[in-house]
Write a protein that holds these residues in place. Structure first.
Motif, PDB file in Angstrom:
ATOM      1  N   GLN A 210    -154.249 -29.267  -2.124  1.00 23.13           N
ATOM      2  CA  GLN A 210    -154.031 -29.480  -0.391  1.00 23.13           C
ATOM      3  C   GLN A 210    -154.914 -28.529  -0.005  1.00 23.13           C
ATOM      4  OE1 GLN A 210    -149.904 -28.462   0.975  1.00 23.13           O
ATOM      5  NE2 GLN A 210    -149.441 -30.344   1.311  1.00 23.13           N
ATOM      6  N   ALA A 212    -157.407 -26.551   3.582  1.00 27.09           N
ATOM      7  CA  ALA A 212    -156.301 -25.920   4.653  1.00 27.09           C
ATOM      8  C   ALA A 212    -157.487 -26.365   5.572  1.00 27.09           C
ATOM      9  CB  ALA A 212    -155.864 -24.473   4.718  1.00 27.09           C
ATOM     10  N   GLN A 229    -144.410 -25.378  12.815  1.00 25.40           N
ATOM     11  CA  GLN A 229    -145.262 -25.791  12.363  1.00 25.40           C
ATOM     12  C   GLN A 229    -144.487 -27.235  12.359  1.00 25.40           C
ATOM     13  OE1 GLN A 229    -147.055 -24.547   8.378  1.00 25.40           O
ATOM     14  NE2 GLN A 229    -144.980 -24.103   8.496  1.00 25.40           N
ATOM     15  N   PHE A 231    -144.143 -30.610   8.993  1.00 19.92           N
ATOM     16  CA  PHE A 231    -144.380 -30.542   7.812  1.00 19.92           C
ATOM     17  C   PHE A 231    -144.727 -32.694   7.942  1.00 19.92           C
ATOM     18  CE2 PHE A 231    -142.734 -27.031   7.433  1.00 19.92           C
ATOM     19  CZ  PHE A 231    -143.364 -26.658   6.073  1.00 19.92           C
ATOM     20  N   GLY A 235    -149.072 -32.782   4.062  1.00 23.35           N
ATOM     21  CA  GLY A 235    -148.973 -31.254   4.139  1.00 23.35           C
ATOM     22  C   GLY A 235    -148.493 -30.951   5.495  1.00 23.35           C
ATOM     23  N   PRO A 236    -148.382 -29.352   6.202  1.00 23.30           N
ATOM     24  CA  PRO A 236    -147.660 -28.990   7.031  1.00 23.30           C
ATOM     25  C   PRO A 236    -149.013 -28.317   8.322  1.00 23.30           C
ATOM     26  CG  PRO A 236    -147.366 -27.209   5.694  1.00 23.30           C
ATOM     27  CD  PRO A 236    -147.733 -28.229   4.275  1.00 23.30           C
ATOM     28  N   ALA A 238    -149.655 -26.117  11.251  1.00 22.91           N
ATOM     29  CA  ALA A 238    -149.800 -24.791  11.858  1.00 22.91           C
ATOM     30  C   ALA A 238    -149.865 -24.878  13.008  1.00 22.91           C
ATOM     31  CB  ALA A 238    -149.292 -23.748  11.276  1.00 22.91           C
ATOM     32  N   SER A 267    -152.773 -28.353   6.329  1.00 23.33           N
ATOM     33  CA  SER A 267    -152.866 -28.368   5.096  1.00 23.33           C
ATOM     34  C   SER A 267    -153.158 -30.171   4.583  1.00 23.33           C
ATOM     35  CB  SER A 267    -152.068 -27.744   4.558  1.00 23.33           C
ATOM     36  OG  SER A 267    -152.011 -26.281   4.601  1.00 23.33           O
ATOM     37  N   HIS A 334    -149.582 -20.605  -0.561  1.00 22.52           N
ATOM     38  CA  HIS A 334    -149.899 -21.514   0.157  1.00 22.52           C
ATOM     39  C   HIS A 334    -149.458 -20.448   1.345  1.00 22.52           C
ATOM     40  CE1 HIS A 334    -149.506 -24.688   2.729  1.00 22.52           C
ATOM     41  NE2 HIS A 334    -149.930 -25.433   1.500  1.00 22.52           N
ATOM     42  N   LEU A 336    -148.447 -21.932   4.729  1.00 23.31           N
ATOM     43  CA  LEU A 336    -147.477 -22.224   5.437  1.00 23.31           C
ATOM     44  C   LEU A 336    -146.178 -21.763   5.628  1.00 23.31           C
ATOM     45  CD1 LEU A 336    -144.315 -23.525   3.554  1.00 23.31           C
ATOM     46  CD2 LEU A 336    -145.702 -24.760   2.361  1.00 23.31           C
ATOM     47  N   MET A 389    -142.299 -21.361  -2.321  1.00 23.55           N
ATOM     48  CA  MET A 389    -143.422 -22.186  -1.801  1.00 23.55           C
ATOM     49  C   MET A 389    -143.870 -23.554  -1.979  1.00 23.55           C
ATOM     50  SD  MET A 389    -144.020 -20.813   1.322  1.00 23.55           S
ATOM     51  CE  MET A 389    -142.527 -19.121   0.991  1.00 23.55           C
ATOM     52  N   ARG A 393    -143.371 -27.297  -0.240  1.00 30.62           N
ATOM     53  CA  ARG A 393    -144.537 -27.782  -0.446  1.00 30.62           C
ATOM     54  C   ARG A 393    -143.147 -29.351  -0.949  1.00 30.62           C
ATOM     55  NH1 ARG A 393    -148.283 -29.259  -3.584  1.00 30.62           N
ATOM     56  NH2 ARG A 393    -147.213 -27.635  -5.347  1.00 30.62           N
TER      57      ARG A 393
END
Ligand SMILES: Cc1cc2nc3c(=O)[nH]c(=O)nc-3n(C[C@H](O)[C@H](O)[C@H](O)COP(=O)(O)OP(=O)(O)OC[C@H]3O[C@@H](n4cnc5c(N)ncnc54)[C@H](O)[C@@H]3O)c2cc1C
Length: 443
Positions: A210, A212, A229, A231, A235-236, A238, A267, A334, A336, A389, A393
């Motif tokens: 990923q 960001a 956030q 998902f 990827g998340p 935020a 991400s 990560h 997140l 994390m 993910r």
């Protein structure tokens, strides 16, 4: 604070810290305020500064109340609080592929706030101001470390550094031709730590696959001090509530202007990140709004977009004779769960606590056996966080119907368990394991 700028000079100190990021600067203050001589070596030419009318910085961190406590004790928090920060009182996390959602609130946890979103530059500038007031710290900025020579030890796996037989001090060669001799060197030089490589410390690392994408955005609806956030399978995404100054906050009938700015961390896959980077402003606003399910209404504006590849890395060793790793040099995680800086600050607090306790008992600062007390206290907490994390993910990245069902049911189940939620929230707020004294609330 002294400035050490004589090119080619030979310098001598108790502790040399390489890297004046948030973690290195905090460690310098913890040791310097306790009376140890500290040399802070930084590649950047000058100390970070911050002005009230500056645009919001794209790199922000969610600092936990435990990190806040640490900075308060150092006399740094009052400067941060007088600058620009956004307390957040709620968190909302939800799955793009289903109806699973979980919400946390400060009220449910009996606290005023869950943490603060702060631009990294604000924290750094406040740390630098405190360093100005600390005579035991010498700055050596605008230089990089070219070489490292460590004291010898039978049990280390050093391959690249010179091993100095019988020497008690560590020696650093700097890019300005000068050198530094110290009882202990601390690598606080970030995720791509050159010092860690010079010491031959291997890392366990994997590419998260990923990237960001970060920027600042303005939305039509107010963020209401909630960190959100969503998902997505890629990827998340935020949205972190930001505080901005009046110059930045433009009037709106729909909402209080200052509450409409967020820092976003999106991400996603490298291909998707490149595509998003290349979009026109209008197209980007529209895609972002859709990806966030219109949660904060129209995305009206966004600043320049930046991308960072996301790796998870963990150093195999945190200490060698005369050397310790802290912060991202020891572990990159990560973003997140917004834990990176907080873990690093905890490293700094524990390392300082152990060093000062040993120093009072006459233990040499670079003594590997003593340094291992630090690594024992920090490595497992950091390893657990890295694993969690990874788990998140993979769980949220899966499109398999069974996994999707389980995670949505799981989110809903946890959301209905107030006691479990309180425990999870306390952990996210940094209250894990035995805290160093500098992080405990003062009575
Ligand atoms: C997109 C993104 C979002 C994030 N969001 C959050 C969040 O919400 N909350 C959170 O807690 N964390 C977050 N993080 C993680 C956080 O930014 C890092 O954990 C943190 O910045 C690490 O601090 P550090 O001081 O260890 O290293 P760094 O901030 O990388 O500082 C290292 C310093 O060392 C200097 N340096 C490097 N090499 C040398 C050398 N050879 N000689 C001299 N100086 C050198 C650099 O100039 C720098 O000043 C995020 C990370 C990313 C990528």
């Amino acid at each position: 604070m002294k400035d050490s700028r004589a090119a080619g000079a030979e310098r001598d100190t108790d502790v040399a810290i390489v890297g004046a990021g948030i973690v290195g600067a905090t460690l310098a203050l913890l040791l310097g305020q306790a009376g140890l001589r500290v040399m802070l070596i930084e590649g950047r030419e000058s100390p970070a500064s911050w002005q009230a009318d500056s645009a919001p910085e794209p790199r922000v961190s969610a600092l936990t109340p435990v990190s806040q406590q640490l900075l308060t004790g150092l006399g740094v928090w009052s400067t941060v609080a007088a600058s620009r920060l956004m307390p957040y009182t709620g968190m909302q996390v939800w799955d793009a592929e289903g109806n699973g959602e979980i919400r946390f609130s400060a009220e449910d946890n009996g606290v005023a706030r869950l943490g603060h979103i702060i631009e990294n530059r604000v924290t750094l500038a406040a740390l630098e101001q405190a360093i100005d007031r600390c005579p035991a710290i010498t700055r050596c900025y605008g230089v990089r470390v070219n070489d490292l020579a460590l004291p010898i030890s039978g049990s280390t796996s050093v391959v690249n550094a010179y091993l100095l037989k019988d020497a008690k001090a560590v020696s650093l060669t700097l890019s300005d031709g000068g050198s530094v001799s110290a009882a202990l060197v601390v690598a606080a030089d970030g995720a791509r730590s050159g010092l860690r490589d010079l010491a031959g410390i291997a890392t366990r690392e994997h590419d998260t696959g990923q990237v960001a994408l970060v920027t600042t955005v303005r939305t039509a609806l107010p963020h209401q001090a909630i960190a959100r956030q969503r998902f997505l399978p890629t990827g998340p995404l935020a949205f972190l509530p930001l505080a901005v100054n009046d110059e930045w906050a433009q009037p709106s009938e729909a909402a209080p202007a200052a509450q409409r700015y967020c820092s976003i961390v999106w991400s996603t896959t490298p291909e998707e990140a490149s595509r998003l980077q290349a979009l026109s402003d209008r197209a980007f606003y529209s895609e972002l709004q859709t990806a966030f399910e219109d949660t904060l209404g129209t995305v009206e504006w966004a600043a320049e977009r930046f991308s960072f590849p996301l790796y998870q890395r963990h150093a195999e060793e945190y200490v060698l004779p005369g050397l310790a790793l802290v912060g991202d040099a020891a572990h990159a995680i990560h973003p997140l769960a917004g834990q990176g800086v907080n873990l690093g600050l905890m490293d700094a607090a524990v390392l300082a606590e152990e060093l000062l306790a040993g120093h009072r008992r006459g233990v040499a600062l670079g003594d590997e056996r003593w340094l291992k007390r630090y690594s024992r206290r920090r490595r497992s907490d950091n390893a657990l966080m890295l694993k969690m994390m990874d788990g998140f993910r993979l769980l949220f990245g899966s499109r398999q119907p069974g996994v999707r069902l389980i995670r949505n049911l799981g989110l809903g189940w946890v959301d209905n368990r107030s006691e479990l939620k309180r425990i999870l929230m306390r952990q996210a707020m940094g209250e894990r394991g035995e805290l160093p004294d500098s992080c405990k609330p003062r009575q």
